[in-house]
Motif scaffolding. Structure first.
Motif, PDB file in Angstrom:
ATOM      1  N   ALA A  65       0.808  -1.168  -0.063  1.00 28.16           N
ATOM      2  CA  ALA A  65       0.055  -0.070  -0.054  1.00 28.16           C
ATOM      3  C   ALA A  65       0.746   1.408  -0.058  1.00 28.16           C
ATOM      4  CB  ALA A  65      -0.850   0.025   1.092  1.00 28.16           C
ATOM      5  N   PHE A  66       2.053   1.194   0.822  1.00 23.26           N
ATOM      6  CA  PHE A  66       2.827   2.361   0.961  1.00 23.26           C
ATOM      7  C   PHE A  66       4.146   2.092   0.033  1.00 23.26           C
ATOM      8  CE2 PHE A  66      -0.353   2.989   4.291  1.00 23.26           C
ATOM      9  CZ  PHE A  66      -0.204   4.349   4.243  1.00 23.26           C
ATOM     10  N   ASN A  67       4.254   1.318  -0.822  1.00 25.31           N
ATOM     11  CA  ASN A  67       5.291   0.866  -1.570  1.00 25.31           C
ATOM     12  C   ASN A  67       5.979   2.051  -2.060  1.00 25.31           C
ATOM     13  OD1 ASN A  67       7.247  -0.331  -3.170  1.00 25.31           O
ATOM     14  ND2 ASN A  67       5.878  -1.086  -4.522  1.00 25.31           N
ATOM     15  N   GLY A  68       7.389   2.170  -1.481  1.00 30.76           N
ATOM     16  CA  GLY A  68       8.224   3.158  -2.051  1.00 30.76           C
ATOM     17  C   GLY A  68       8.129   4.500  -1.495  1.00 30.76           C
ATOM     18  N   CYS A  69       7.435   4.708  -0.261  1.00 29.68           N
ATOM     19  CA  CYS A  69       7.611   5.845   0.552  1.00 29.68           C
ATOM     20  C   CYS A  69       8.435   5.728   1.447  1.00 29.68           C
ATOM     21  CB  CYS A  69       6.119   6.010   1.330  1.00 29.68           C
ATOM     22  SG  CYS A  69       4.676   5.974   0.256  1.00 29.68           S
ATOM     23  N   SER A  70       9.657   5.909   1.088  1.00 29.23           N
ATOM     24  CA  SER A  70      10.862   5.654   1.699  1.00 29.23           C
ATOM     25  C   SER A  70      11.239   6.871   2.779  1.00 29.23           C
ATOM     26  CB  SER A  70      12.179   5.461   0.873  1.00 29.23           C
ATOM     27  OG  SER A  70      12.368   6.603   0.043  1.00 29.23           O
ATOM     28  N   SER A  71      10.600   7.855   2.498  1.00 25.35           N
ATOM     29  CA  SER A  71      10.639   9.058   3.661  1.00 25.35           C
ATOM     30  C   SER A  71      10.062   8.732   4.764  1.00 25.35           C
ATOM     31  CB  SER A  71      10.283  10.388   2.903  1.00 25.35           C
ATOM     32  OG  SER A  71      10.986  10.699   1.646  1.00 25.35           O
ATOM     33  N   LEU A  72       8.976   8.066   4.795  1.00 24.36           N
ATOM     34  CA  LEU A  72       7.905   7.817   5.956  1.00 24.36           C
ATOM     35  C   LEU A  72       8.551   7.574   7.211  1.00 24.36           C
ATOM     36  CD1 LEU A  72       4.681   7.890   5.976  1.00 24.36           C
ATOM     37  CD2 LEU A  72       4.962   5.631   6.029  1.00 24.36           C
ATOM     38  N   THR A  73       8.654   8.612   8.321  1.00 27.46           N
ATOM     39  CA  THR A  73       9.136   8.236   9.503  1.00 27.46           C
ATOM     40  C   THR A  73       8.130   7.644  10.736  1.00 27.46           C
ATOM     41  OG1 THR A  73       8.656  10.593  10.244  1.00 27.46           O
ATOM     42  CG2 THR A  73      10.704  10.012   9.086  1.00 27.46           C
ATOM     43  N   SER A  74       6.783   8.149  10.445  1.00 31.02           N
ATOM     44  CA  SER A  74       6.091   7.385  11.694  1.00 31.02           C
ATOM     45  C   SER A  74       4.648   7.104  10.876  1.00 31.02           C
ATOM     46  CB  SER A  74       5.885   8.311  12.703  1.00 31.02           C
ATOM     47  OG  SER A  74       5.271   9.479  12.214  1.00 31.02           O
ATOM     48  N   ILE A  75       4.068   5.936  11.482  1.00 33.29           N
ATOM     49  CA  ILE A  75       2.855   5.568  10.965  1.00 33.29           C
ATOM     50  C   ILE A  75       1.864   5.073  12.244  1.00 33.29           C
ATOM     51  CG2 ILE A  75       3.494   3.148  10.538  1.00 33.29           C
ATOM     52  CD1 ILE A  75       1.254   4.816   7.790  1.00 33.29           C
ATOM     53  N   GLU A  76       0.477   5.717  12.162  1.00 33.47           N
ATOM     54  CA  GLU A  76      -0.340   5.357  13.157  1.00 33.47           C
ATOM     55  C   GLU A  76      -1.368   4.314  12.292  1.00 33.47           C
ATOM     56  OE1 GLU A  76      -3.189   7.695  16.390  1.00 33.47           O
ATOM     57  OE2 GLU A  76      -1.289   8.474  15.496  1.00 33.47           O
ATOM     58  N   ILE A  77      -1.557   3.092  12.666  1.00 37.39           N
ATOM     59  CA  ILE A  77      -2.755   2.178  12.306  1.00 37.39           C
ATOM     60  C   ILE A  77      -3.841   2.369  13.002  1.00 37.39           C
ATOM     61  CG2 ILE A  77      -2.953  -0.147  11.693  1.00 37.39           C
ATOM     62  CD1 ILE A  77      -0.453   0.705  10.520  1.00 37.39           C
ATOM     63  N   PRO A  78      -5.066   2.803  12.214  1.00 33.51           N
ATOM     64  CA  PRO A  78      -6.260   3.128  12.853  1.00 33.51           C
ATOM     65  C   PRO A  78      -6.822   1.805  13.350  1.00 33.51           C
ATOM     66  CG  PRO A  78      -6.693   3.210  10.332  1.00 33.51           C
ATOM     67  CD  PRO A  78      -5.044   2.970  10.812  1.00 33.51           C
ATOM     68  N   SER A  79      -7.865   2.115  14.425  1.00 35.40           N
ATOM     69  CA  SER A  79      -8.626   1.079  15.092  1.00 35.40           C
ATOM     70  C   SER A  79      -9.436   0.105  14.253  1.00 35.40           C
ATOM     71  CB  SER A  79      -9.143   1.452  16.613  1.00 35.40           C
ATOM     72  OG  SER A  79     -10.106   2.508  15.879  1.00 35.40           O
ATOM     73  N   SER A  80      -9.783   0.706  12.844  1.00 31.61           N
ATOM     74  CA  SER A  80     -10.536  -0.339  12.329  1.00 31.61           C
ATOM     75  C   SER A  80      -9.888  -1.378  11.488  1.00 31.61           C
ATOM     76  CB  SER A  80     -11.280   0.434  11.090  1.00 31.61           C
ATOM     77  OG  SER A  80     -10.303   1.106  10.436  1.00 31.61           O
ATOM     78  N   VAL A  81      -8.743  -1.205  11.601  1.00 27.98           N
ATOM     79  CA  VAL A  81      -7.640  -2.270  10.827  1.00 27.98           C
ATOM     80  C   VAL A  81      -7.280  -3.709  11.861  1.00 27.98           C
ATOM     81  CG1 VAL A  81      -5.213  -2.630  10.103  1.00 27.98           C
ATOM     82  CG2 VAL A  81      -6.387  -0.650   9.592  1.00 27.98           C
ATOM     83  N   THR A  82      -7.627  -4.700  11.056  1.00 29.34           N
ATOM     84  CA  THR A  82      -7.397  -6.067  11.823  1.00 29.34           C
ATOM     85  C   THR A  82      -6.144  -6.632  11.200  1.00 29.34           C
ATOM     86  OG1 THR A  82      -8.868  -7.272  10.060  1.00 29.34           O
ATOM     87  CG2 THR A  82      -9.895  -6.386  12.227  1.00 29.34           C
ATOM     88  N   GLU A  83      -5.605  -6.154  10.095  1.00 32.73           N
ATOM     89  CA  GLU A  83      -4.574  -7.137   9.337  1.00 32.73           C
ATOM     90  C   GLU A  83      -3.636  -6.084   8.691  1.00 32.73           C
ATOM     91  OE1 GLU A  83      -4.433 -10.674   6.185  1.00 32.73           O
ATOM     92  OE2 GLU A  83      -6.046 -10.713   7.735  1.00 32.73           O
ATOM     93  N   ILE A  84      -2.238  -6.291   8.836  1.00 31.00           N
ATOM     94  CA  ILE A  84      -1.302  -5.407   8.046  1.00 31.00           C
ATOM     95  C   ILE A  84      -0.899  -6.511   7.000  1.00 31.00           C
ATOM     96  CG2 ILE A  84       0.944  -4.295   8.293  1.00 31.00           C
ATOM     97  CD1 ILE A  84       0.163  -3.609  11.070  1.00 31.00           C
ATOM     98  N   GLY A  85      -1.042  -5.988   5.773  1.00 34.14           N
ATOM     99  CA  GLY A  85      -0.560  -6.869   4.509  1.00 34.14           C
ATOM    100  C   GLY A  85       0.937  -7.089   4.457  1.00 34.14           C
ATOM    101  N   SER A  86       1.088  -8.080   3.587  1.00 31.40           N
ATOM    102  CA  SER A  86       2.439  -8.500   3.240  1.00 31.40           C
ATOM    103  C   SER A  86       3.006  -7.096   2.807  1.00 31.40           C
ATOM    104  CB  SER A  86       2.602  -9.570   2.295  1.00 31.40           C
ATOM    105  OG  SER A  86       1.607 -10.596   2.754  1.00 31.40           O
ATOM    106  N   TYR A  87       4.439  -7.098   2.964  1.00 31.91           N
ATOM    107  CA  TYR A  87       5.168  -5.908   2.508  1.00 31.91           C
ATOM    108  C   TYR A  87       4.716  -4.700   2.419  1.00 31.91           C
ATOM    109  CZ  TYR A  87       7.587  -9.914   0.277  1.00 31.91           C
ATOM    110  OH  TYR A  87       8.357 -11.145   0.222  1.00 31.91           O
ATOM    111  N   ALA A  88       3.711  -4.441   3.568  1.00 32.73           N
ATOM    112  CA  ALA A  88       2.888  -3.055   3.522  1.00 32.73           C
ATOM    113  C   ALA A  88       3.791  -2.063   3.736  1.00 32.73           C
ATOM    114  CB  ALA A  88       1.955  -2.997   4.876  1.00 32.73           C
ATOM    115  N   PHE A  89       5.196  -2.120   4.608  1.00 28.32           N
ATOM    116  CA  PHE A  89       5.773  -0.917   4.912  1.00 28.32           C
ATOM    117  C   PHE A  89       7.523  -1.571   4.686  1.00 28.32           C
ATOM    118  CE2 PHE A  89       2.254  -0.572   7.639  1.00 28.32           C
ATOM    119  CZ  PHE A  89       1.788   0.872   7.083  1.00 28.32           C
TER     120      PHE A  89
END
Length: 158
Positions: A65-89
């Motif tokens: 989902a965030f493929n190639g966002c190499s600058s990202l320093t922080s992320i907050e996963i919302p409370s609706s999410v139950t699963e973090i996909g393969s290679y997401a970050f």
């Protein structure tokens, strides 16, 4: 700005995210989004995506989902999410901090693979499954966090 109405899932490539989510998606519309698909933010230079917490109805953060966002320093996963996909970050070498809501039960293959700066991540009690390579190459993780990961999956490699 540009507004999207009645959006249920995003597949737009190169969405421009500024510090203010209102520039692209107004909050009431963001709440209608149910999934973030692969490559939506591919190659963008976003540094922080605190706005993710406003996506209150997303169930899964899909692979890449965030493929190639190499600058990202922080992320907050919302409370609706139950699963973090393969290679997401995958290989976010600048990512230092992840806040995972206590609804997430699964972290899939290589979700945080190669996040060499990741030093601060909370692992909620809701987690029941972490893939063996979800945190491979996360060389900055403190031992206390590694121990918690190993409690959930003794076969995890770092």
């Amino acid at each position: 700005g540009m507004y999207f109405d009645n959006v249920s899932h995003l597949t737009v490539k190169n969405v421009k995210m500024s510090g203010n989510i209102g520039d692209e998606l107004i909050a009431k519309n963001v709440e209608k989004v149910t999934k973030i698909s692969a490559d939506i933010f591919k190659g963008t230079s976003i540094v922080s995506f605190r706005e993710l917490k406003f996506f209150k109805n997303i169930k899964e953060i899909h692979s890449n989902a965030f493929n190639g966002c190499s600058s990202l320093t922080s992320i907050e996963i919302p409370s609706s999410v139950t699963e973090i996909g393969s290679y997401a970050f995958n290989e976010f070498t600048n990512l230092t901090e992840v806040n995972i809501a206590d609804t997430v039960t699964v972290i899939n293959e290589s979700a945080f693979y190669g996040c060499t700066s990741l030093a601060n991540i909370n692992l909620p009690d809701s987690l029941t499954s972490i893939d063996n390579q979800a945190f491979k190459g996360c060389t900055s993780l403190p031992q206390s966090i590694k121990n918690k990961i190993l409690e959930i999956n003794p076969n995890c490699t770092f």
